[in-house]
Motif scaffolding. Structure first.
Motif, PDB file in Angstrom:
ATOM      1  N   SER A  46     -18.370 148.018 -15.716  1.00  0.00           N
ATOM      2  CA  SER A  46     -18.132 147.428 -17.026  1.00  0.00           C
ATOM      3  C   SER A  46     -16.645 147.159 -17.222  1.00  0.00           C
ATOM      4  CB  SER A  46     -18.669 148.338 -18.134  1.00  0.00           C
ATOM      5  OG  SER A  46     -17.784 149.387 -18.376  1.00  0.00           O
ATOM      6  N   PHE A  47     -15.813 148.001 -16.619  1.00  0.00           N
ATOM      7  CA  PHE A  47     -14.383 147.790 -16.739  1.00  0.00           C
ATOM      8  C   PHE A  47     -13.957 146.535 -15.995  1.00  0.00           C
ATOM      9  CE2 PHE A  47      -9.901 148.712 -15.844  1.00  0.00           C
ATOM     10  CZ  PHE A  47      -9.479 148.964 -17.140  1.00  0.00           C
ATOM     11  N   THR A  48     -14.477 146.388 -14.768  1.00  0.00           N
ATOM     12  CA  THR A  48     -14.125 145.192 -13.995  1.00  0.00           C
ATOM     13  C   THR A  48     -14.618 143.950 -14.708  1.00  0.00           C
ATOM     14  OG1 THR A  48     -15.419 146.429 -12.396  1.00  0.00           O
ATOM     15  CG2 THR A  48     -13.670 145.088 -11.544  1.00  0.00           C
TER      16      THR A  48
ATOM     17  N   ILE B 180      -8.410 138.708 -14.379  1.00  0.00           N
ATOM     18  CA  ILE B 180      -6.978 138.778 -14.682  1.00  0.00           C
ATOM     19  C   ILE B 180      -6.163 139.176 -13.465  1.00  0.00           C
ATOM     20  CG2 ILE B 180      -7.480 139.410 -17.061  1.00  0.00           C
ATOM     21  CD1 ILE B 180      -6.227 142.112 -16.466  1.00  0.00           C
ATOM     22  N   GLY B 181      -6.837 139.782 -12.486  1.00  0.00           N
ATOM     23  CA  GLY B 181      -6.107 140.137 -11.268  1.00  0.00           C
ATOM     24  C   GLY B 181      -5.641 138.912 -10.519  1.00  0.00           C
ATOM     25  N   ASN B 182      -6.306 137.787 -10.755  1.00  0.00           N
ATOM     26  CA  ASN B 182      -5.959 136.565 -10.023  1.00  0.00           C
ATOM     27  C   ASN B 182      -4.914 135.732 -10.771  1.00  0.00           C
ATOM     28  OD1 ASN B 182      -8.002 137.523  -8.527  1.00  0.00           O
ATOM     29  ND2 ASN B 182      -9.460 135.892  -9.012  1.00  0.00           N
ATOM     30  N   GLN B 183      -4.564 136.204 -11.981  1.00  0.00           N
ATOM     31  CA  GLN B 183      -3.735 135.355 -12.843  1.00  0.00           C
ATOM     32  C   GLN B 183      -2.276 135.767 -12.813  1.00  0.00           C
ATOM     33  OE1 GLN B 183      -5.602 135.901 -16.585  1.00  0.00           O
ATOM     34  NE2 GLN B 183      -7.506 134.889 -15.941  1.00  0.00           N
TER      35      GLN B 183
ATOM     36  N   ILE C 175      -1.926 145.872 -10.417  1.00  0.00           N
ATOM     37  CA  ILE C 175      -2.352 146.853 -11.424  1.00  0.00           C
ATOM     38  C   ILE C 175      -3.865 147.043 -11.362  1.00  0.00           C
ATOM     39  CG2 ILE C 175      -2.496 147.338 -13.888  1.00  0.00           C
ATOM     40  CD1 ILE C 175       0.106 145.797 -14.202  1.00  0.00           C
ATOM     41  N   VAL C 176      -4.581 145.915 -11.241  1.00  0.00           N
ATOM     42  CA  VAL C 176      -6.037 145.998 -11.167  1.00  0.00           C
ATOM     43  C   VAL C 176      -6.461 146.814  -9.952  1.00  0.00           C
ATOM     44  CG1 VAL C 176      -8.139 144.676 -10.814  1.00  0.00           C
ATOM     45  CG2 VAL C 176      -6.440 143.886 -12.442  1.00  0.00           C
ATOM     46  N   ASP C 177      -5.776 146.555  -8.827  1.00  0.00           N
ATOM     47  CA  ASP C 177      -6.085 147.334  -7.619  1.00  0.00           C
ATOM     48  C   ASP C 177      -5.902 148.821  -7.877  1.00  0.00           C
ATOM     49  OD1 ASP C 177      -6.777 145.173  -6.248  1.00  0.00           O
ATOM     50  OD2 ASP C 177      -4.951 145.023  -5.022  1.00  0.00           O
TER      51      ASP C 177
END
Lengths: 368, 227
Positions: free
Chosen positions: A40-42, A48-51, A227-229
């Motif tokens: 659910s978090f992802t 946004i990790g790609n942005q 950050i996402v990683d």
């Protein structure tokens, strides 16, 4: 025979496998809970990790990005990337022709490459009209065809944009978008770059810093890929800790099986002596006893898996909002692991009592 | 033909600093189809002798031949295998498995091997013991005498050469005791199985071919019975 022996001490066997059941449930459902949480978090994080967001560094008195900056960014970004320069301006905006408030409006050249329309259509190229975010549309009851007033000129709403990812800097939900051509300013306030993956985004961000901040810190580059990683890694760790805690309960269950088996070997000392006397090898006795422990473990494991599937349905229903999300690979893995861990635990804890029973001298056992 | 030939058996236990000779040089022979009782006060070594004959225990000294084969120094594994083939046991406390039916209890010694016709044989043994109507009863649904007859059927399932009985009538009233002893006598006569019964019960001596008296680990007087 093992089955019959278990039915004899029903209550005790029940309690022992209840321990395994609880252990399996604990492991499996905590594991699944973690998976659901991460999922659910992802989902919220979305892309946004790609942005990458490039904005002028006001601390160095850079107030806008020039056409040249945009070209530089396009040059260092990968060919598949979307590079979207955006202008901003505060304008008096009226959504209902009576009250006028000051509102930040965005000028976008080609919004179709950034957003999707929920209602209406995003025209390509975007020359007239306005696009509004979902929240604004709801708040002021706007639909394609409604009109709003921007800086005293009437503009028709072309489309209501689909809701964006909560944490994204592109999120259009509270924005009003106008064609970039309606802005007099030449410079851009922001440039969005969308890459195909988090690691690409990271590389591109570094390249942008290198080329634009060469002599002067002209721009701020924000990218969330790393950050996402990190967040996902954190989730992995949290999950491991959760499962670790759960496995303690399985350990306790194992000890309770050990206890049950030990009690029953003491209780059945004479029977085991008879078995040995009538020609059962030590190995045979060991097998019979281990069979009992395995049976306890398998029964407990099966019950545990069934119950935690139920728990998983509930968890996913409330966290992800989709109960069937429980049927995912990661969950199957946790279920399988919990089950086999349960069975292995009971076999291991059956080992010592079984060995003890098997190595008892029949003469001693039968002494009455 | 001799099924058991034991010479000069000594069994020594070491308790604390003392050594105790449970058996102090016992010679014991047993012919096929013979019914022998071993009597003696407690502590005279009866059970020790029975355990050694039954390959449950090994003598400290002496030699024991079973069915012509020297079994004195065999490993636990080999002794266990031999027990399965040639010896049947009957105990004072029956020691039936409470979860199994009469038929299953009789099958127990061979349950892991599952030879063909096992259940049939178990049934016919029980029928011979007069338990044809109790085949599927659990031990707690059987009387003492019935339990002991199930135990005897169990001891015969592997077609043994010898049946060893430890106080087989000890937990039974004399009437049931007689029935059990009748069974033993019949088995010895009909199946040519040698039977050794350790007992306190004088009743047994009415049925046996021979009584061996043990006193302090040695053979006392030996008395041939009428038969």
């Amino acid at each position: 025979m093992a089955r019959r022996n278990l039915t004899r001490t029903k209550m005790r066997s029940l309690l022992a496998s209840l321990g395994i059941v609880i252990g399996v449930i604990a492991i499996a459902s905590l594991g699944m809970f973690g998976v659901a949480l991460q999922y659910s978090f992802t989902q919220n994080l979305g892309d946004i990790g790609n942005q990458i967001t490039v904005s002028p560094n006001t601390a160095e008195n850079v107030t806008e990005l020039t056409e040249r900056d945009v070209r530089d960014i396009q040059r260092v970004a990968s060919p598949t990337a979307t590079v979207a320069p955006v202008k901003q301006r505060v304008e008096p905006v009226s959504f209902d022709r009576r009250t006028t408030g000051r509102q930040l409006v965005y000028g976008v050249e080609n919004p179709a490459e950034l957003y999707e329309a929920r209602e209406g259509r995003i025209t390509e190229p975007f020359r007239t009209g306005a696009l509004v975010g979902a929240n604004i549309a709801e708040e002021h009851d706007l639909h394609p065809g409604s009109t709003i007033t921007v800086n005293e000129s009437t503009v028709r709403v072309r489309a209501v944009l689909a809701e964006g990812d909560a944490f994204s800097s592109l999120n259009p939900d509270n924005r009003v978008l106008l064609p970039a051509s309606s802005f007099q300013e030449r410079g851009y306030s922001q440039v969005y770059v969308i890459e195909s993956s988090g690691s690409r985004a990271n590389e591109t961000a570094m390249a942008i810093r290198n080329s634009l901040n060469d002599r002067q810190e002209r721009v701020n580059v924000m990218e969330l890929g790393s950050i996402v990683d990190t967040i996902e890694q954190q989730f992995q760790i949290i999950n491991t800790v959760l499962v670790g805690i759960a496995s303690i309960s399985l350990l306790v269950a194992g000890i309770s099986i050990l206890n049950v088996m030990l009690m029953s070997t003491v209780e059945r000392r004479e029977e085991i002596g008879v078995l040995r006397a009538v020609g059962y090898q030590k190995r045979d006795v060991l097998k019979v006893m281990l069979m009992e422990a395995t049976l306890l473990g398998v029964l407990g494991g099966v019950a545990g898996v069934v119950l935690s599937l139920g728990a998983g349905l509930a968890i996913n229903h409330y966290t992800v909002g989709d109960a069937t999300a429980v049927f995912r690979m990661a969950n199957a893995w946790y279920l399988g692991a919990a089950f086999s861990f349960g069975v292995v635990t009971s076999i291991v804890s059956g080992l010592y009592p079984a060995w003890k029973a098997a190595s008892e001298e029949p003469v001693e056992a039968l002494r009455g | 033909m001799k099924v058991v030939d034991a010479d000069d058996l000594v069994k020594r236990y070491r308790t604390g600093g003392q050594t105790l000779d449970a058996l102090a040089g016992v010679d014991f022979d047993l012919d096929a189809g013979e019914f022998v009782s071993i009597m003696g006060p407690s502590g005279s070594g009866k059970t020790t002798l029975l355990n050694i004959l039954g390959l449950l225990d090994t003598p400290t000294e002496g030699r024991i031949r079973l069915d012509g084969q020297d079994v004195t120094g065999l490993s636990d594994r080999k002794r266990t295998a031999l027990r399965k083939r040639t010896i049947g046991f009957v105990f004072q406390h029956f020691y039936l498995l409470p979860t199994l039916t009469a038929v299953e209890n009789v099958e127990v010694p061979l349950l892991l091997d599952q030879p063909p016709g096992l259940t049939k044989r178990a049934r016919s043994l029980l029928e011979r013991m007069g338990l044809g109507d109790r085949l599927d009863h659990r031990p707690d649904e059987l009387s003492g005498g019935q339990k002991q007859r199930v135990a005897i059927a169990r001891s015969l399932i592997n077609e043994p050469k010898i049946v060893l009985a430890d106080e087989p009538t000890g937990n039974l009233d004399s009437e049931t005791g007689r029935q059990i002893l009748d069974e033993f006598q019949r088995i010895a006569d009909e199946d040519d199985v040698a039977i050794v019964a350790v007992t306190h019960d004088d009743l047994v001596n009415e049925y046996v071919d021979r009584t061996v008296h043990l006193v302090d680990g040695t053979i006392g007087r030996e008395r041939k019975s009428g038969g």
